[in-house]
Enzyme design. Structure first.
Site, PDB file in Angstrom:
ATOM      1  N   GLN A 232       0.860  -1.181   0.000  1.00 16.28           N
ATOM      2  CA  GLN A 232       0.000   0.000   0.000  1.00 16.28           C
ATOM      3  C   GLN A 232       0.893   1.227   0.000  1.00 16.28           C
ATOM      4  OE1 GLN A 232      -2.522  -1.373   3.391  1.00 16.28           O
ATOM      5  NE2 GLN A 232      -4.251  -0.737   2.101  1.00 16.28           N
ATOM      6  N   SER A 233       0.412   2.327  -0.604  1.00 14.61           N
ATOM      7  CA  SER A 233       1.302   3.434  -0.950  1.00 14.61           C
ATOM      8  C   SER A 233       1.702   4.292   0.240  1.00 14.61           C
ATOM      9  CB  SER A 233       0.643   4.323  -2.018  1.00 14.61           C
ATOM     10  OG  SER A 233       0.402   3.569  -3.196  1.00 14.61           O
ATOM     11  N   THR A 234       0.823   4.513   1.201  1.00 14.26           N
ATOM     12  CA  THR A 234       1.095   5.456   2.280  1.00 14.26           C
ATOM     13  C   THR A 234       0.773   4.827   3.624  1.00 14.26           C
ATOM     14  OG1 THR A 234      -1.126   6.407   2.192  1.00 14.26           O
ATOM     15  CG2 THR A 234       0.569   7.404   0.770  1.00 14.26           C
TER      16      THR A 234
END
Length: 690
Positions: free
Chosen positions: A22-24
Site C-alpha cells: 500500500q502506498s502510504t
C-alpha cells in the site's frame, strides 16, 4: 493469458510469491479491506496448485513510483534471479510497480526464468508475445493513472490554496475553526507566550539571545502531544527551534502561504530518489495571501525580522556579524576603504591579547600585501565617545523609555507566571478528579493516577514559588538607576554590569557600517561613520608608531610634576597625585620611585633644597620655625590668618618665610586656650568696646 489448469508441473514445484503493498502509512491504517484482499491471494495460489507460498509485505506504506527504496521489491527480484519463484501474485499491476523501469525489469526477469504473473483476471506468461504486450499495456496504464491522479490532486489543491481555503497544517497558535476558518488558538496562555517571544526579539535582536533570556526566566513552550492534530499540548522548557520557528514563519504575520518548500530528485545508486522539505525563497512561493487571518505581528515587522536574522548569520555573503561579545567592540562592522572587504579581528600579544583590525582577504586569497591594519583599543574608545556625544541630547528620553520597558518586562514576566500557575492548578484539579473517579480496588490504575496527581501538585508548588519570586524583590539586586543613566552616560557605558555584547548591540542600532582607511601622511585612522537615517560623519584617530603603547602617563600627572618638582620631593609629589586620584599609565598608584622614573624620562628637574633659598617653607618647616604643631599651622591657613599657596588642589602648602612675622600670625599664636582666628574687617562686632 491462460487458464490455471495449464500450469506446467515444473512451475508448480517452485514457490509462489504474493506481493502486498500500500502506498502510504495512512492507507495502511485506514484501508484495511484492501490489505485483507491482497492477503487472500495466498489461497488463490494454493488453488492454482502451489504448495509453497511466500508473502512479501515489506513495502507496506511505500510508494511504487520509483522515488523511494522498496526492500520488499528488491527481495522479490533477488528470488526471481535465483530461479526460486514460479509465479508472482498481485492484486493488480499497480501493486508491483507504477513506473516503467521497475515493471519492465520485472517482466524481463519473469521471462528469463519462465515465471508467471497472476492477478485477479488470470495467468500471464511473459515469454508469450501476446501476454507480454498485455502486461506492458497494464504497466503503462498504471503509470499513466498515477500521473493523472497526482496532477488532478495537485491542481485542485493549488486552486483551493489560491483562495486561502485549503486547510493545510498550521503552526502552534492557530487552529482551523469550522465556521470562520483560520483563527487564533483560544488558549490565552499559548497566545501570551508567543507574543512574549516576539517582544523579547524586538528588544534583543537575536534569536539565540531571545532563547537564552526566556530559558533563564523558566518560560515553557507547548509541544504537541497528539502529533499534527494540535489539540493537546505538553508544556516543556523552551527550545531554540521553538524561537527560530516562530520568527521565520509568515503565518504569524497574518499571511497564508502555500508551497514554501519543494521536492528534489537525485540519482542514488542509479535510481531516482525524491526528497521533500527543501525551502524556497519567498518570491518563489506558490501562494502568498497577506492579511488573511488574525496576526501576532504585522508584515513589516516580519520582513524586518528576516533581515535581522539574515544579518546575524555569521559568514554569509551580504551578512554582518552580530554582536556576540568578545573584546573587539567593532567586530564585523568595519569595511576596508581600499578594497571594500570586511576587516577581520586578530588578537596579538600575550593572552588574552589585544584586538587588532586588519584587511587580510587580499593576502589570503590573492597573495597581495594587506591593505591596512591598526590597533583596536583607540578606535573602539573613539567610536564609544562619538556614540555618547550623539546620544547625550536624547539621554532623558532614552532613560524614560528604558524605565518603561523595564516595567513592561516585569509585568510581562508576572503575567506569564500567573498563566502558568492557572494552567498547573487546572491540571492538578483534573488529575484529582480522575483519581477520585477511579475504582480504589483497581490498584494498577489508581497507583498511576495517584502519581500523576502528585506530579501535578509539584508543578503547582513550583509555579507558585516562581510567581512569588517575581513579587519579592531581591534586596541585594540594585534597582536600575535610570536618572543616573541620563546624568552620566559615560559612567553608564563603562559600568561593571554592562557587557561588551550590550555595547555592540547599541552601536549596531545606531551605525550600520563604518568605512576605515589609514592616512599614512598624518598617521591617522580615518573612520567614515554611516549613521542610521543616511547621515555620515568622519572621525580621525591617531595611529601609534611602531613600539608605542597605550600605557602613557596622563597629562595631568605631568603638569603636577612640573609644578612641584623644584619645591617638593618625589615622595610629596607621589602623595599629592594619589590624593588627587590620578593613576599611572599602567593604572597603578604613585610611589617616589615611579615619580623619579617619569622625571628622568621627561627631563623634569628634581627637587633641590638649595633652590628654595629659605624663601618658601613647607607646612612642617613653618611649624618647626614657629615652635608649634603642624595642626596649628593648618588651622591658621584654613582660617585665613596665614597666607599659603598650593600648586594644585591636594598639593602641599607653600608658605613664605616673611609671612610668619605677620602681626595677625603673631597675635593668633599668643591666643592660648582659645581658637586662633582674627576678626574680619567687614564684620561688625556685636558688643563693641566701651
Amino acid at each position: 493469458m491462460m487458464d490455471g489448469d495449464l500450469l506446467p508441473p515444473a512451475i508448480l514445484q517452485r514457490k509462489a510469491v504474493v506481493y502486498v503493498r500500500q502506498s502510504t502509512p495512512a492507507q495502511v491504517e485506514l484501508n484495511t479491506e484492501s490489505r485483507r484482499r491482497q492477503y487472500e491471494l495466498v489461497e488463490v495460489a494454493r488453488r492454482r496448485g502451489f504448495r509453497t507460498v511466500d508473502v512479501i509485505d515489506d513495502d507496506l506504506g511505500r510508494s511504487a513510483s520509483g522515488m523511494v527504496a522498496r526492500p520488499g521489491f528488491e527481495k522479490l527480484v533477488a528470488a526471481l534471479c535465483a530461479g526460486e519463484v514460479g509465479a508472482v501474485l498481485c492484486f493488480d499491476a499497480s501493486r508491483l510497480a507504477r513506473n516503467g523501469r521497475d515493471w519492465h525489469h520485472l517482466l524481463e526477469l519473469c521471462g528469463l526464468v519462465e515465471a508467471r504473473v497472476i492477478d485477479l483476471d488470470g495467468i500471464y506468461d511473459p515469454c508469450l508475445p501476446n501476454d507480454r504486450l498485455l502486461l506492458g499495456m497494464k504497466g503503462s496504464i498504471s503509470e499513466f493513472e498515477l500521473g493523472v491522479i497526482r496532477a488532478r490532486m495537485l491542481d485542485a489543491a493549488r486552486a483551493k490554496a489560491r483562495r486561502g481555503e485549503l486547510r493545510i497544517s498550521v503552526p502552534i497558535g492557530y487552529i482551523w475553526h469550522r465556521e470562520v476558518g483560520l483563527g487564533l488558538d483560544p488558549d490565552f496562555r499559548l497566545q501570551q507566550v508567543i507574543r512574549l517571544i516576539f517582544e523579547r526579539f524586538r528588544q534583543l535582536g537575536s534569536a539565540r539571545q531571545t532563547h537564552l533570556s526566556l530559558a533563564a526566566e523558566g518560560v515553557f513552550f507547548p509541544r504537541p502531544s497528539d502529533g499534527k492534530r494540535l489539540t493537546s499540548f505538553d508544556w516543556t522548557a523552551i527550545r531554540y527551534r521553538n524561537v527560530i520557528g516562530l520568527l521565520k514563519n509568515p503565518f504569524y504575520a497574518g499571511a497564508y502561504v502555500y508551497g514554501k518548500s519543494e521536492k528534489r530528485i537525485e540519482l542514488v545508486d542509479g535510481r531516482a530518489r525524491k526528497s521533500y522539505g527543501h525551502g524556497k525563497p519567498p518570491e518563489a512561493w506558490d501562494v502568498l495571501i497577506r492579511d488573511h487571518h488574525a496576526a501576532y505581528i504585522d508584515w513589516a515587522e516580519y520582513e524586518r525580522n528576516q533581515m535581522l536574522l539574515a544579518a546575524n548569520a555569521y559568514g554569509r555573503a551580504g551578512g554582518q556579524k552580530s554582536g556576540r561579545g568578545g573584546r573587539a567592540l567593532l567586530a564585523g562592522m568595519l569595511t576596508c576603504g581600499r578594497c571594500g572587504r570586511g576587516l577581520a579581528v586578530a588578537y596579538a600579544g600575550a593572552p588574552p591579547g589585544r584586538p587588532t583590525y586588519r584587511c587580510d582577504r587580499p593576502n589570503l586569497m590573492l597573495g597581495l600585501p594587506r591593505c591596512l591594519s591598526f590597533g583596536g583599543s583607540r578606535v573602539d574608545a573613539a567610536i564609544a565617545s562619538e556614540i555618547l556625544r550623539v546620544v547625550e541630547p536624547m539621554a532623558i528620553e532614552a532613560a524614560l523609555e528604558a524605565e518603561r520597558m523595564h516595567r513592561e518586562g516585569e509585568a510581562e514576566r508576572r503575567r506569564v507566571a500567573e498563566l502558568d500557575l492557572q494552567q498547573s492548578e487546572y491540571d492538578a484539579s483534573l488529575a484529582e478528579r480522575r483519581y477520585a473517579a477511579c475504582d480504589p480496588e483497581n490498584r494498577l490504575i489508581a497507583a498511576q493516577l495517584e502519581k500523576h496527581w502528585e506530579a501535578a501538585l509539584r508543578r503547582v508548588e513550583a509555579c507558585r514559588a516562581r510567581l512569588a519570586a517575581t513579587d519579592t524583590l531581591d534586596p541585594t539586586a540594585p534597582m536600575p538607576d535610570f536618572e543616573g543613566l541620563a546624568a552620566d552616560l559615560s559612567a553608564a557605558w563603562s559600568a561593571q554590569g554592562v557587557t561588551t555584547r550590550s555595547r555592540q548591540q547599541l552601536i549596531r542600532a545606531l551605525i550600520p557600517d563604518i568605512i576605515a582607511d589609514v592616512d599614512d601622511a598624518t598617521r591617522e585612522v580615518v573612520l567614515t561613520i554611516h549613521w542610521q537615517g543616511g547621515q555620515h560623519s568622519q572621525l580621525r584617530v591617531r595611529k601609534p608608531r611602531t613600539g608605542e603603547h597605550g600605557c602613557q602617563t596622563p597629562e595631568q600627572a605631568l603638569v603636577v610634576m612640573e609644578s612641584m618638582a623644584t619645591r617638593f620631593s618625589d615622595a610629596d609629589i607621589a602623595a599629592t597625585l594619589n590624593r588627587m586620584g590620578v593613576r599611572t599609565g599602567q593604572d597603578k598608584t604613585w610611589t617616589a620611585h615611579r615619580v623619579a622614573s617619569i622625571r628622568r624620562v621627561r627631563g623634569i628637574h628634581a627637587f633641590r633644597s638649595a633652590e628654595k633659598d629659605g624663601a618658601w617653607l613647607t607646612m612642617r618647616e613653618a611649624a618647626a620655625k614657629l615652635g608649634v604643631t603642624s595642626h596649628v599651622v593648618r588651622r591658621m591657613i584654613q582660617d585665613g590668618i596665614l597666607p599659603a599657596e598650593q600648586v594644585v588642589p591636594g598639593a602641599p602648602w607653600q608658605i613664605r618665610a616673611d609671612d610668619l612675622e605677620n602681626d595677625d600670625v603673631i597675635k593668633a599664636l599668643r591666643q592660648k586656650g582659645r581658637p586662633r582666628h582674627t576678626v574680619s574687617r567687614d564684620q561688625l562686632q556685636m558688643f563693641p568696646d566701651t
